[in-house]
Structures are given as structure tokens and as C-alpha cells.
Design a protein around this motif. Sequence first.
Motif, PDB file in Angstrom:
ATOM      1  N   HIS A 148       0.810  -1.227   0.000  1.00 27.52           N
ATOM      2  CA  HIS A 148       0.000   0.000   0.000  1.00 27.52           C
ATOM      3  C   HIS A 148       0.840   1.272   0.000  1.00 27.52           C
ATOM      4  O   HIS A 148       0.308   2.352  -0.265  1.00 27.52           O
ATOM      5  CB  HIS A 148      -0.949   0.014   1.203  1.00 27.52           C
ATOM      6  CG  HIS A 148      -0.286  -0.360   2.483  1.00 27.52           C
ATOM      7  ND1 HIS A 148      -0.341  -1.639   3.006  1.00 27.52           N
ATOM      8  CD2 HIS A 148       0.475   0.356   3.336  1.00 27.52           C
ATOM      9  CE1 HIS A 148       0.339  -1.692   4.133  1.00 27.52           C
ATOM     10  NE2 HIS A 148       0.847  -0.492   4.358  1.00 27.52           N
TER      11      HIS A 148
ATOM     12  N   ALA B 246      -2.012  -6.268   2.576  1.00 30.53           N
ATOM     13  CA  ALA B 246      -1.917  -4.815   2.412  1.00 30.53           C
ATOM     14  C   ALA B 246      -3.140  -4.177   3.065  1.00 30.53           C
ATOM     15  O   ALA B 246      -4.145  -4.846   3.306  1.00 30.53           O
ATOM     16  CB  ALA B 246      -1.852  -4.441   0.928  1.00 30.53           C
TER      17      ALA B 246
ATOM     18  N   PRO C 210      -5.274   3.507  -0.027  1.00 31.53           N
ATOM     19  CA  PRO C 210      -4.908   2.191  -0.560  1.00 31.53           C
ATOM     20  C   PRO C 210      -5.779   1.774  -1.739  1.00 31.53           C
ATOM     21  O   PRO C 210      -6.899   2.248  -1.930  1.00 31.53           O
ATOM     22  CB  PRO C 210      -5.131   1.258   0.636  1.00 31.53           C
ATOM     23  CG  PRO C 210      -5.136   2.145   1.830  1.00 31.53           C
ATOM     24  CD  PRO C 210      -5.717   3.431   1.369  1.00 31.53           C
TER      25      PRO C 210
END
Length: 303
Positions: A137, A163, A188
Motif C-alpha cells: 500500500h 496490504a 490504498p
Amino acid sequence: MKPAAAPPSPFSARFLRTAFDRRATKWADADFLMREVASRLASRLDYIKLKPKRVLDIGCGTGGDLLAFGERYPDAYRVGLDASYGMASAAASAGAATGWRRLLRSSPPHGVVQADFSALPFAPRAFDLVWSNLALHWYREPHRVIPEWHRVLSTDGLLMFSAYGPDTLRELRTAWAEVDDVPHGLEPTDMHDLGDMMVASGFDTPVTDMERLTLTFETPDTLLRDVRLLGVNPLPERRGGLTGRARIAALRAALERQRGSDGTIALTFELVYGHAWKVPDKTDAAGNAVIRLQDIGRGGRPR
């Protein structure tokens, strides 16, 4: 008079290296979430028949996962990579002078490299297992990172990663929105977009799933301390004095208004998990179908 250089933009490679270099010596104070997610991700390996000879940990931090792999795969050659020199240096000596080595019955990693995730300094097909825990991310362009993972993975090798997802820190973003209109945290990539990128990079039938983990804090200050240690909301650190005491006070007040009936303040982390195998190429450079001898007994169809 020469104008002062502009500060690096938030989440740029240079900014992140500097931020995590500073955090390396205190990472043990924030590693609780990394260890929890690593444990959840590693539990999936219990159901996969894999005996890798070479393991690469991308975003290795201070080396906790490298040590754990030393116990899980004692015969494997383990290499760590991190964009931060401070983190890579800590990982290189992981287990050498602490109780970790006795606890995990493991040895330090065989090698640690500082490098950019999108330009891995390894030959194609160099590793049988590529692992990345809570690191992807940080890259605003993950479509430049995932192809590198595929490139360095051996045929029939496995990729496993975790992530943060878009819902991470939603409560903190809501609180900041009451203070100003400046972005203060990560943005993200969605789980489905990551899956599409894996397919585009050559991975076969990748699997992604998601869960939400909620942490609770007794005060706004403890929440902000842990978030800054984790590095997921570094912009106030970049702004320095421009953040101002009044703005921080307003942020604390906004977080206080989120206090639940149990007396704590909640903070959400959306966790995305992904894994995929690198299958043999199905066509050669000329476009001809490629079928391996071991696949002929399966009806002549490549896996």
C-alpha cells in the motif's frame, strides 16, 4: 539567494525512506499489528504444500517474518528487502543479539537488501516464495510493483501478500475532515483492483479476500501515537509546525466525539490478503502453445 528545496511529497519514495529510517529503532513499539497480520497470513501456508528453496520477504521491516521463515523452512535461503536503510540494517542483524533467536529457534536471514519494490535487484525466477506483509500500500502505483513480483518468482512459485485496504483509518479520516480539507493518510488500492493487476502481471487465478480489524484506544493521544509509529498517517509529521497546536486540539476533540459506549475510541484497519501461483508460460515468443511433458498425462492441457 538560492530558494530552499521543496519538501518531498507525502508517500514519495524519498519521504517514506526517511520516515521509516526514523522509525526503525522504535519499530518494536508498533510491530504488534505487523505481527498479528503476519500470523494470519502465514496460517494460510499451513494448507499449502510448499517447500521453497529460496524465500524473498519484500518490505521485511526489522526482520520478524524472516526469522519466522527460518523456523518454518529451515533449509530455505532467506532474503529480505526493504526500501528503508534503517529497517534493512535492523533486519540484517535480526536475532543475532536478542531473544528472538532462542524463541524461534531460527538463524538470522541470509541476506538483506535496500531497494525499490518496483525495481527488484534480482534475476528472473530467483525465488520460490515471494512474501510481502503490509507493504504494497505504500506504493501509489502498485501496477509497477506486482509485475516485479511475478518476474522474480520461479515457475510454480507462490506469491503471498497482505496490504491495507481503502477502509483503513476511516474514523481518523472522518475526524480530520472536521478539522481541514487536506488529505492526511493513505489511499490504498481496492482489493478487486489488486486482483486485476495480478492477472495483468501474469499470475494465474489469483485469490484475494478481505477482513476488518478494529483496534480500540483509551485516549486520542494513544491512538495518534500508534498511528504515527505505524507510519500510516505521516502527513502531520511532514507539516511540522504548520500542523499547529490548535489543529491537533481540534483533531483530539473530533476523536473524542467518536468515543463509544464502552468508553474507547475505535480505529478500523481493512486488511487485504492475496495469493497466486506463477504458472508456466502457455505460449512461446512466436505465439505457439507450450505444453510441459508432465502435463500430458492430464489430458494434454497445461495447468
